[in-house]
Scaffold this motif. Structure first.
Motif, PDB file in Angstrom:
ATOM      1  N   ASN A 227       1.295  -3.243   9.482  1.00 27.50           N
ATOM      2  CA  ASN A 227       2.035  -2.911  11.153  1.00 27.50           C
ATOM      3  C   ASN A 227       3.052  -2.074  10.616  1.00 27.50           C
ATOM      4  O   ASN A 227       3.110  -1.379  10.900  1.00 27.50           O
ATOM      5  N   ALA A 228       4.164  -2.478   9.186  1.00 27.99           N
ATOM      6  CA  ALA A 228       4.804  -1.931   8.443  1.00 27.99           C
ATOM      7  C   ALA A 228       4.196  -0.659   8.116  1.00 27.99           C
ATOM      8  O   ALA A 228       4.808   0.490   8.295  1.00 27.99           O
ATOM      9  N   GLN A 229       3.049  -0.982   7.390  1.00 24.68           N
ATOM     10  CA  GLN A 229       2.377   0.229   7.134  1.00 24.68           C
ATOM     11  C   GLN A 229       2.090   1.700   8.402  1.00 24.68           C
ATOM     12  O   GLN A 229       2.146   2.536   7.927  1.00 24.68           O
ATOM     13  N   VAL A 233       3.175   5.257   8.396  1.00 18.49           N
ATOM     14  CA  VAL A 233       2.005   6.307   8.874  1.00 18.49           C
ATOM     15  C   VAL A 233       3.284   7.365   9.531  1.00 18.49           C
ATOM     16  O   VAL A 233       2.601   8.526   9.923  1.00 18.49           O
ATOM     17  N   GLU A 234       3.205   6.120  11.070  1.00 21.35           N
ATOM     18  CA  GLU A 234       3.685   7.644  11.924  1.00 21.35           C
ATOM     19  C   GLU A 234       5.121   8.414  11.606  1.00 21.35           C
ATOM     20  O   GLU A 234       4.901   9.123  11.759  1.00 21.35           O
ATOM     21  N   ALA A 235       5.901   7.984  10.929  1.00 18.98           N
ATOM     22  CA  ALA A 235       7.273   8.324  10.510  1.00 18.98           C
ATOM     23  C   ALA A 235       6.627   9.787   9.615  1.00 18.98           C
ATOM     24  O   ALA A 235       7.893  10.318   9.987  1.00 18.98           O
ATOM     25  N   ALA A 239       7.501  13.194  10.192  1.00 19.23           N
ATOM     26  CA  ALA A 239       8.309  14.550   8.698  1.00 19.23           C
ATOM     27  C   ALA A 239       7.390  15.479   8.603  1.00 19.23           C
ATOM     28  O   ALA A 239       8.008  16.462   7.849  1.00 19.23           O
ATOM     29  N   GLY A 240       6.182  15.740   9.244  1.00 20.46           N
ATOM     30  CA  GLY A 240       4.343  16.939   8.997  1.00 20.46           C
ATOM     31  C   GLY A 240       4.786  16.434   7.392  1.00 20.46           C
ATOM     32  O   GLY A 240       4.056  17.570   7.060  1.00 20.46           O
TER      33      GLY A 240
END
Length: 287
Positions: A227-229, A233-235, A239-240
């Motif tokens: 879940n942290a990963q 990934v979403e962050a 950030a592009g």
């Protein structure tokens, strides 16, 4: 080399037969000649992702639908007769080298880097292997990457360590691949974006993996890591620095699915998503 040039990576999580979704996306990209500097695969992401470097669209679907009901390949009969859910010699050596041949020459000559993730059973930590050539040793690393705990024996690799499935310790290895210089990564997931992994019963792993306590501890904490990963990934996508491709809804396929129709349906979901995302992929990669 242009110091301003991005290094483009492809990150492939596992998921056993959910990986047919990944294969569908990859087939679209291969058929449109989408190139990456490197790829990293975990478990099924390693087993299926190697076909990107060998440039063999369609192969993953073909051999899985051909052999999915063969007891030499995978299933409970294989487990009961060999102690392995996936037939080690058949799936990782006989099939790719003799039956549905892996293009070893193309793989070996391709400049694309291909990295696989496994888990060291003595530490519970990830181990990374850069597969540059197709050899028995490299195929054993691939087997190790996809050797699911409880239903597989640890695989001894060329440096003497024993390994199990890479998804135990680094399920979505985006951060690791970025540490190798891949600053723009396409990440293919096999669960929907809103998926949230729930904790598994610790007692089960303490019993089933009592010979491998470091693996048992890692499995008990795997939901936290995974879940942290996902959040990372979403962050990175915001950030592009990453582009995420995932199914719209749960794929509804067993991890050891033996129904060729369901395998084709899962692959078709990946093809549809690949075609839908292709313009975004090309923009992201500057194509």
């Amino acid at each position: 080399m242009d110091l301003m040039r991005h290094k483009y990576g492809l990150v492939l999580e596992g998921g056993a037969m959910r990986g047919l979704f990944t294969a569908g996306v990859m087939d679209v990209m291969m058929r449109h000649d989408v190139k990456f500097d490197g790829a990293i695969g975990v478990s099924a992401g390693a087993c299926f992702g190697c076909n990107y470097k060998s440039n063999q669209p369609g192969r993953v679907l073909r051999y899985n639908t051909t052999y999915c009901r063969d007891p030499r390949y995978m299933g409970w009969r294989t487990l009961l007769s060999t102690g392995e859910l996936v037939g080690a010699e058949f799936a990782y050596h006989e099939l790719p080298l003799h039956l549905d041949k892996f293009d070893c020459a193309t793989f070996d000559s391709s400049p694309m880097e291909f990295v696989m993730v496994a888990t060291d059973v003595s530490t519970g930590l990830p181990a990374y292997y850069n597969m540059t050539r197709v050899t028995r040793q490299s195929l054993e690393w691939m087997r190790a990457s996809a050797s699911m705990p409880v239903v597989s024996r640890p695989v001894m690799v060329d440096d003497g360590r024993r390994m199990l499935d890479g998804g135990i310790s680094d399920s979505i290895p985006l951060k690791y691949f970025q540490s190798r210089g891949y600053d723009r990564c396409v990440v293919i997931l096999t669960q929907p974006r809103d998926f949230f992994k729930k904790p598994a019963p610790r007692w089960f792993f303490n019993i089933a993996l009592r010979r491998y306590p470091a693996v048992a501890r890692a499995m008990a904490q795997r939901h936290l890591m995974y879940n942290a990963q996902l959040r990372y990934v979403e962050a990175e996508e915001r950030a592009g620095r990453a582009l995420v491709i995932a199914p719209d809804k749960p794929l509804g396929i067993s991890r050891i699915e033996s129904d060729p129709t369901k395998l084709r349906q899962t692959h078709a979901c990946g093809v549809a998503m690949g075609e839908k995302m292709l313009p975004a992929i090309c923009r992201f990669l500057g194509l």
